[in-house]
Design a protein around this motif. Structure first.
Motif, short mmCIF file in Angstrom:
data_model
loop_
_atom_site.label_atom_id
_atom_site.label_comp_id
_atom_site.label_asym_id
_atom_site.label_seq_id
_atom_site.Cartn_x
_atom_site.Cartn_y
_atom_site.Cartn_z
N GLU A 1 0.83 -1.20 0.00
CA GLU A 1 0.00 0.00 0.00
C GLU A 1 0.87 1.26 0.00
O GLU A 1 0.57 2.24 -0.69
N GLY A 2 1.94 1.22 0.78
CA GLY A 2 2.85 2.36 0.82
C GLY A 2 3.50 2.61 -0.53
O GLY A 2 3.67 3.76 -0.95
N ALA A 3 3.87 1.52 -1.22
CA ALA A 3 4.48 1.66 -2.54
C ALA A 3 3.49 2.23 -3.54
O ALA A 3 3.85 3.01 -4.43
N ALA A 4 2.22 1.85 -3.40
CA ALA A 4 1.21 2.28 -4.36
C ALA A 4 0.70 3.70 -4.07
O ALA A 4 0.59 4.53 -4.98
N ARG A 5 0.40 3.97 -2.81
CA ARG A 5 -0.21 5.25 -2.44
C ARG A 5 0.82 6.31 -2.07
O ARG A 5 0.54 7.50 -2.12
N GLY A 6 2.01 5.84 -1.63
CA GLY A 6 3.03 6.74 -1.12
C GLY A 6 3.02 6.72 0.39
O GLY A 6 1.96 6.71 1.03
N TRP A 7 4.22 6.72 0.97
CA TRP A 7 4.32 6.64 2.44
C TRP A 7 3.87 7.92 3.12
O TRP A 7 3.50 7.91 4.29
N ASP A 8 3.86 9.03 2.39
CA ASP A 8 3.33 10.25 2.97
C ASP A 8 1.83 10.12 3.23
O ASP A 8 1.31 10.63 4.22
N ALA A 9 1.13 9.38 2.35
CA ALA A 9 -0.30 9.15 2.54
C ALA A 9 -0.53 8.25 3.76
O ALA A 9 -1.48 8.49 4.54
N LEU A 10 0.31 7.24 3.94
CA LEU A 10 0.16 6.38 5.11
C LEU A 10 0.51 7.13 6.39
O LEU A 10 -0.09 6.90 7.45
N HIS A 11 1.49 8.02 6.31
CA HIS A 11 1.83 8.83 7.47
C HIS A 11 0.65 9.74 7.83
O HIS A 11 0.35 9.95 9.02
N ALA A 12 -0.02 10.27 6.82
CA ALA A 12 -1.20 11.10 7.07
C ALA A 12 -2.31 10.29 7.72
O ALA A 12 -3.03 10.78 8.62
N GLU A 13 -2.45 9.03 7.31
CA GLU A 13 -3.44 8.15 7.95
C GLU A 13 -3.07 7.90 9.41
O GLU A 13 -3.94 7.92 10.29
N LEU A 14 -1.78 7.68 9.64
CA LEU A 14 -1.33 7.48 11.02
C LEU A 14 -1.62 8.70 11.87
O LEU A 14 -1.99 8.59 13.04
N ALA A 15 -1.46 9.89 11.31
CA ALA A 15 -1.71 11.13 12.06
C ALA A 15 -3.16 11.22 12.52
O ALA A 15 -3.45 11.85 13.54
N ILE A 16 -4.06 10.59 11.80
CA ILE A 16 -5.48 10.61 12.18
C ILE A 16 -5.74 9.64 13.33
O ILE A 16 -6.41 9.98 14.30
#
Length: 324
Positions: free
Chosen positions: A136-151
């Protein structure tokens, strides 16, 4: 009848502090004088092949004083804080049985916390979920996963950098497995009485410019000693060469090694590499100092001006007059 006011636990000394603060030199001097044994509390020194860049004690120093928990894993292997706590406790008990004093020395705060205070019963790793998050990180970008984590876990997102894929992945894995944030799990740690009486000392120069100068001088000495050749040897390791993302390994996240790896990939020139590595080491020292401020029962000393006070603290502790 034993006086309940007397702490009968065997003694141990913990020398903490940011990188390049002089911890190793003090530990060696005291261990030599006391006949003590040194237990490394450093997440880089557990790895074989990380020698020059991790400032690992050399053969002469190891011959002078027994050292423990060095070179216990290969660079492609993982070694958790829980692994460290279990191994360190076994080592400490062995040292006490020999009638010697253990000196814990290092700057890895999570290792100290795991050993001295214990860790919460974190959910076990889920290999399939971890792989799915990586995809998922490779597909969406790890910045997007970091943003999810921030939520779901703002506290973890503040601690974890956007580029730290391993820690982002683990935090999301814990959340998706348990429905509870990794911060909540960590805060739920059950405290238990440590079976040793510990003198906690922090070495930290009061002059930040002095620490920065020490960091810079030490890194230049590492370069002169062949640090880049050491990293070239790691790059030739077939276990590492075959990995798609070797820099995600805990061993290669050690300060200096990631920057050297990128430099040898051609991402930076020599000047940029040196500047990046020194800057990363300064940032590490800042994080270490921040963590240490949370150790309420630790005593702080300036390594340049506080040697007499350090010796007094040691003497009082060994005489049973100081109980941290």
């Amino acid at each position: 009848m034993t006086d309940p006011r007397i702490d009968a636990r065997p003694p141990a000394i913990a020398i903490m502090g940011p990188t390049a603060s002089g911890k190793t030199a003090l530990a060696l001097a005291w261990a030599t004088r006391l006949g003590a044994e040194i237990v490394s509390v450093d997440s880089a020194l557990v790895y074989r092949g990380l020698d020059i860049g991790a400032a690992k004690p050399d053969a002469g120093e190891r011959a002078q004083v027994p050292h423990h928990l060095l070179d216990v894993r290969d660079p492609h292997e993982r070694y958790s804080a829980a692994d460290f706590a279990a191994d360190a406790m076994a080592v400490l008990r062995g040292i006490a049985e020999r009638g010697n004093i253990p000196i814990l020395v290092g700057g890895t705060g999570l290792y100290f916390r795991a050993l001295l205070h214990g860790l919460s019963p974190m959910p076990s790793a889920d290999a399939a979920l971890r792989a799915a998050i990586a995809e998922e990180g490779a597909a969406r970008g790890w910045d997007a996963l970091h943003a999810e984590l921030a939520i779901v876990d703002p506290a973890a997102a503040r601690r974890i950098k956007v580029g730290d894929r391993q820690r982002i992945g683990r935090a999301l894995e814990v959340w998706r497995t348990s429905g509870k944030s990794i911060s909540d799990w960590q805060n739920a740690t059950v405290r238990r009485r440590f079976p040793f009486r510990v003198l906690k000392l922090v070495l930290c120069p009061t002059d930040r410019a002095l620490l920065h100068a020490r960091i810079e001088a030490r890194f230049d000495a590492m370069l002169a000693a062949g640090f880049l050749d050491e990293v070239r040897k790691l790059r030739a390791d077939p276990h590492l060469r075959g990995l798609a993302e070797p820099l995600d390994l805990p061993a290669l996240r050690a300060v200096g090694y990631r920057q050297a790896w990128r430099h040898l990939d051609g991402a930076t020139d020599a000047t940029q590499f040196r500047a990046e590595a020194i800057a990363a080491t300064r940032q590490l020292a800042k994080r270490q100092s921040t963590w240490l401020r949370g150790e309420a029962d630790a005593r702080w000393f300036d390594p340049a001006s506080g040697r007499a006070s350090l010796e007094m603290a040691l003497a009082l502790f060994l005489n049973g007059c100081a109980h941290p």
